[in-house]
Scaffold this motif. Structure first.
Motif, mmCIF file in Angstrom:
data_model
loop_
_atom_site.group_PDB
_atom_site.id
_atom_site.type_symbol
_atom_site.label_atom_id
_atom_site.label_comp_id
_atom_site.label_asym_id
_atom_site.label_seq_id
_atom_site.Cartn_x
_atom_site.Cartn_y
_atom_site.Cartn_z
ATOM 1 N N ALA A 49 0.880 -1.134 -0.125
ATOM 2 C CA ALA A 49 -0.068 -0.084 0.181
ATOM 3 C C ALA A 49 0.886 1.278 0.003
ATOM 4 N N PRO A 50 1.619 1.540 -1.203
ATOM 5 C CA PRO A 50 2.659 2.627 -1.117
ATOM 6 C C PRO A 50 1.992 4.110 -0.857
ATOM 7 N N GLU A 51 0.406 4.141 -1.039
ATOM 8 C CA GLU A 51 -0.083 5.328 -0.789
ATOM 9 C C GLU A 51 -0.003 5.645 0.749
ATOM 10 N N LEU A 52 -0.047 4.809 1.675
ATOM 11 C CA LEU A 52 -0.011 5.154 2.892
ATOM 12 C C LEU A 52 1.028 6.043 3.533
ATOM 13 N N PRO A 53 2.200 6.012 3.235
ATOM 14 C CA PRO A 53 3.249 6.714 3.718
ATOM 15 C C PRO A 53 3.045 8.166 3.201
ATOM 16 N N GLY A 54 2.541 8.386 1.932
ATOM 17 C CA GLY A 54 2.383 9.815 1.443
ATOM 18 C C GLY A 54 1.198 10.391 2.107
ATOM 19 N N ILE A 55 0.091 9.584 2.331
ATOM 20 C CA ILE A 55 -1.118 10.143 3.111
ATOM 21 C C ILE A 55 -0.872 10.499 4.488
ATOM 22 N N LEU A 56 0.251 9.888 5.219
ATOM 23 C CA LEU A 56 0.495 10.152 6.636
ATOM 24 C C LEU A 56 1.683 10.978 6.644
ATOM 25 N N GLY A 57 2.122 11.701 5.621
ATOM 26 C CA GLY A 57 3.215 12.627 5.757
ATOM 27 C C GLY A 57 4.558 12.254 5.783
ATOM 28 N N GLY A 58 4.865 11.003 5.109
ATOM 29 C CA GLY A 58 6.217 10.529 4.717
ATOM 30 C C GLY A 58 6.447 9.040 5.369
ATOM 31 N N GLU A 59 7.629 8.807 5.251
ATOM 32 C CA GLU A 59 8.035 7.530 5.594
ATOM 33 C C GLU A 59 8.165 7.279 7.168
ATOM 34 N N LEU A 95 -6.630 3.856 12.283
ATOM 35 C CA LEU A 95 -6.384 5.334 12.345
ATOM 36 C C LEU A 95 -7.448 6.063 12.150
ATOM 37 N N LEU A 96 -8.490 5.761 11.152
ATOM 38 C CA LEU A 96 -10.037 6.593 11.126
ATOM 39 C C LEU A 96 -10.929 6.271 12.399
ATOM 40 N N ILE A 97 -10.577 5.248 12.922
ATOM 41 C CA ILE A 97 -11.676 5.048 14.168
ATOM 42 C C ILE A 97 -11.136 6.133 15.266
ATOM 43 N N ARG A 98 -9.747 6.268 15.396
ATOM 44 C CA ARG A 98 -9.260 7.336 15.933
ATOM 45 C C ARG A 98 -9.010 8.857 15.634
ATOM 46 N N ASP A 99 -9.940 9.199 14.481
ATOM 47 C CA ASP A 99 -9.822 10.443 13.778
ATOM 48 C C ASP A 99 -8.461 10.933 13.550
ATOM 49 N N LEU A 100 -7.783 10.009 12.935
ATOM 50 C CA LEU A 100 -6.166 10.227 12.395
ATOM 51 C C LEU A 100 -6.315 10.055 10.821
ATOM 52 N N PRO A 101 -5.337 10.634 10.270
ATOM 53 C CA PRO A 101 -4.407 11.751 10.573
ATOM 54 C C PRO A 101 -5.160 13.055 11.070
ATOM 55 N N ALA A 102 -4.345 13.876 11.753
ATOM 56 C CA ALA A 102 -5.281 15.126 12.428
ATOM 57 C C ALA A 102 -5.649 15.757 11.195
ATOM 58 N N ASP A 103 -4.822 15.938 10.013
ATOM 59 C CA ASP A 103 -5.244 16.865 8.949
ATOM 60 C C ASP A 103 -6.229 16.460 8.278
ATOM 61 N N PRO A 104 -7.409 17.358 8.054
ATOM 62 C CA PRO A 104 -8.711 16.838 7.756
ATOM 63 C C PRO A 104 -8.441 16.288 6.143
ATOM 64 N N ALA A 105 -7.690 17.052 5.482
ATOM 65 C CA ALA A 105 -7.518 16.485 3.841
ATOM 66 C C ALA A 105 -6.836 15.149 3.787
ATOM 67 N N ALA A 106 -5.844 14.955 4.702
ATOM 68 C CA ALA A 106 -5.346 13.668 4.660
ATOM 69 C C ALA A 106 -6.376 12.547 5.117
ATOM 70 N N ARG A 107 -7.257 12.829 6.328
ATOM 71 C CA ARG A 107 -7.984 11.880 6.796
ATOM 72 C C ARG A 107 -9.060 11.715 5.564
ATOM 73 N N ARG A 108 -9.344 12.547 4.931
ATOM 74 C CA ARG A 108 -10.516 12.355 3.742
ATOM 75 C C ARG A 108 -9.804 11.212 2.575
ATOM 76 N N ARG A 109 -8.322 11.426 2.357
ATOM 77 C CA ARG A 109 -7.751 10.768 1.302
ATOM 78 C C ARG A 109 -7.737 9.151 1.892
ATOM 79 N N LEU A 110 -7.495 9.427 3.201
ATOM 80 C CA LEU A 110 -7.294 7.774 3.824
ATOM 81 C C LEU A 110 -8.623 7.041 4.015
ATOM 82 N N ALA A 119 -10.967 7.564 1.662
ATOM 83 C CA ALA A 119 -11.334 7.241 0.381
ATOM 84 C C ALA A 119 -10.454 6.049 -0.211
ATOM 85 N N TRP A 120 -9.463 5.980 0.237
ATOM 86 C CA TRP A 120 -8.264 4.694 0.095
ATOM 87 C C TRP A 120 -8.958 3.426 0.705
#
Length: 453
Positions: free
Chosen positions: A369-379, A410-425, A427-428
Motif C-alpha cells: 500500500a505505497p499510498e499510505l506513507p504519502g497520506i500520513l506525511g512521509g516514511e 487510524l480512522l476510528i481514532r480520527d487520524l491523521p489530524a489533517d482533515p484533508a489527509a483523513r479524507r484521502r485515507l 477514500a483509500w
C-alpha cells in the motif's frame, strides 16, 4: 532416490529486476515466489523466459508445514496450480511455521520449528499430506533462525536426515542460512553438511546478509559475502548440486553487479574454488565418513514408524499436534502480541526478533500500500504510526488485510489530524474495503468477541 534433474545456475525472479534477469548471460533457470503470481495471468517476462527454455520453479512461503495444523488444502491446490502453469519440475517450501490457530496469529515470517520428536512427527505427517496433494515433487528448505528452542532433542543434521528418510522429500539447502545459524546459534555448517543425505539435494540457495550487534541478518538485500561463498564451496566439495540459485529480494544492484555476482556463484558451483586445498579435501573425505555415522545415529535415536516413508498418525499424532501447537502459540504470541516470553527462551533474542518482525510487517504493508506513507506525511510518520498500531494489533489474516486494518485503526481514532489527509485515507480504505469503517463502539464489540473466542 531418483536423481534430480539438472537445473544449472539461476536467480530469483522479481518484478523489480525482471528486465535485467532476461538479459543475464547464460541464465539456466529462475525461481519465483509462488504466492506472488497468478496462474492465469503470468508475467510477460516469465513467459518470455519459458519460451527461451529457461526453467521456472515456484517457491512457496505460506504453507507453514512445520506448524501444528495440517496443511491447508486451498494453499496446497494453489501451489500445485502454479507448478502446472509454469511447467515446473518441482515445487519448494520451508521447514518452518508461519501461523498458529490457537491463538489465531500470523507471523508474516518463517519461524523455526523445535527439533524435537513431536515436531518431527508433525512435520513428517504434514509433508506426506503435501506430497499427496502436489502434482510434482516437493523440496524443503532449511531456514535461518535467531531464536533457538530450549530442550531440543536432535541436531539440525539429524532432524533433516530423518525427515528425508521418513518422507522421501528432497532438500533445498540454503548455504546463507547455514552461515546465519552459525553466527546466531553457534551451529557449524560443516557438521550439518556432513550429516545430511546429500543425494536428496534438489538445489542450493545463496544470498547476502549483514552482521549487526553480534546478530547476522539474512537480508537478501546485500551482496553475497565471501564467508557464504565458502560454505557453498564446502558443499560443492561434497556433491555436485543439481542447481544453485542467487536470491535477492531488495535494494537491487545495477545489472552489471548482479551479473558479476551470479558469475562468482557459478565459478564456485563449477569448481568449489574458495578455500580449496589439502585441508578442504581432507575435511570433505572425513565428512563422508562422519555422514554415515550421523545418519545411523539419527535412525537409532528414536522410532521412525517404519523408516520407509510412514509417519506417525492417529492418537499419538493428535497429541503431538496439541503439544507442538501450545509451544508454537506461546512463542508466536510473545513475538507479536507482547505476552510473556515462554520459559527457557533467551528474552533478549525474543525482543530482537519481535522488533524485526514488526519492522518487516511495516515494510511489507508499505510496499503493498505505497499510498499510505504519502497520506500520513512521509516514511517516518508512517513508520511511527504503524509500529504503534502493531504493538496492540497482531496480524491474523495476512499483509493485505493488515493494511486495511491499519487504515481502519487510524480512522476510528480520527487520524491523521489533517482533515484533508483523513479524507484521502477514508477514500483509500473505501476503495479497497468497499464499506464504511465501523464506528468505535462496533470495533470495541468486535475486539471483545475476539477475546472471548
Amino acid at each position: 532416490m531418483k536423481p534430480m534433474a539438472r537445473l544449472g545456475v539461476g536467480i530469483g525472479w522479481r518484478p523489480e529486476i525482471a528486465e535485467a534477469v532476461e538479459r543475464l548471460p547464460g541464465l539456466d533457470w529462475v525461481e519465483v515466489v509462488a504466492e506472488n503470481i497468478c496462474p492465469g495471468h503470468l508475467p510477460a517476462s516469465l513467459l518470455r523466459l519459458r519460451e527461451r527454455g529457461v526453467g521456472v520453479v515456484p517457491h512457496g512461503v505460506s504453507l507453514g508445514l512445520g506448524g501444528a495444523d495440517r496443511p491447508d488444502a486451498g494453499r496446497l491446490a494453489a501451489l500445485g496450480e502454479r507448478a502446472v502453469a509454469l511447467g515446473a519440475p518441482l515445487v519448494t517450501e520451508h521447514i518452518a511455521f508461519v501461523r498458529t490457530s490457537s491463538p489465531e496469529l500470523e507471523a508474516g515470517h518463517l519461524l523455526p520449528v523445535p527439533r524435537t520428536r513431536d515436531a518431527l512427527d508433525v512435520l513428517c505427517e504434514n509433508v506426506r499430506i503435501a506430497q499427496d496433494a502436489l502434482p510434482v515433487p516437493l523440496a524443503l528448505e532449511n531456514i535461518a533462525a535467531l531464536i533457538p528452542w530450549p530442550g531440543e532433542e536432535l541436531t539440525e543434521g539429524q532432524f533433516l536426515t530423518e525427515l528425508v528418510e521418513r518422507t522421501g522429500v528432497r532438500l533445498l539447502i540454503d548455504v546463507a542460512n547455514l552461515h546465519t545459524n552459525r553466527v546466531n546459534r553457534g551451529e557449524d555448517p560443516s557438521a550439518v553438511l556432513d550429516a545430511i543425505p546429500l543425494e536428496a539435494l534438489a538445489y542450493v540457495h545463496v544470498a547476502g546478509g549483514m552482521e549487526r550487534g553480534g546478530v547476522w541478518h539474512d537480508t537478501h538485500a546485500h551482496p553475497v559475502p565471501p564467508v557464504v561463498l565458502d560454505v557453498l564451496a564446502q558443499l560443492r566439495r561434497r556433491v555436485d548440486p543439481p542447481g544453485v540459485l542467487l536470491e535477492r529480494d531488495d535494494d537491487f544492484p545495477p545489472e552489471a553487479e548482479l551479473a558479476a555476482e551470479l558469475a562468482r556463484i557459478r565459478a564456485v558451483a563449477d569448481t568449489g574454488a574458495p578455500g580449496t586445498g589439502a585441508a578442504g579435501a581432507g575435511a570433505s573425505r572425513a565428512g563422508t565418513s562422519r555422514a554415515g555415522t550421523s545418519r545411523a545415529g539419527a535412525a537409532e535415536s528414536g522410532p521412525t514408524d517404519g523408516g520407509g516413508g510412514e509417519c506417525g498418525g492417529g492418537v499419538d499424532s493428535g497429541r503431538a499436534r496439541v503439544r507442538v501447537g501450545l509451544e508454537q502459540g506461546a512463542l508466536l504470541s510473545a513475538l507479536v502480541a507482547g505476552t510473556p516470553v515462554p520459559e527457557g527462551f533467551d528474552r533478549q533474542r525474543v525482543r530482537v526478533q519481535s522488533r524485526a518482525l514488526a519492522a518487516k510487517r511495516a515494510g511489507v504493508v508499505a510496499r503493498l500500500a505505497p499510498e499510505l506513507p504519502g497520506i500520513l506525511g512521509g516514511e517516518e510518520a508512517y513508520r511511527e504510526a504503524f509500529l504503534g498500531y502493531a504493538r496492540h494489533r497482531p496480524m491474523t489474516a495476512g499483509y493485505r488485510r493488515d493494511a486495511l486494518n491499519f487504515a481502519e485503526h487510524l480512522l476510528i481514532r480520527d487520524l491523521p489530524a489533517d482533515p484533508a489527509a483523513r479524507r484521502r485515507l477514508t477514500a483509500w480504505w473505501q476503495d479497497r474495503a468497499g464499506a464504511r469503517p465501523p464506528r468505535r463502539v462496533a470495533r470495541w464489540a468486535r475486539a471483545l468477541v475476539g477475546r472471548a473466542a
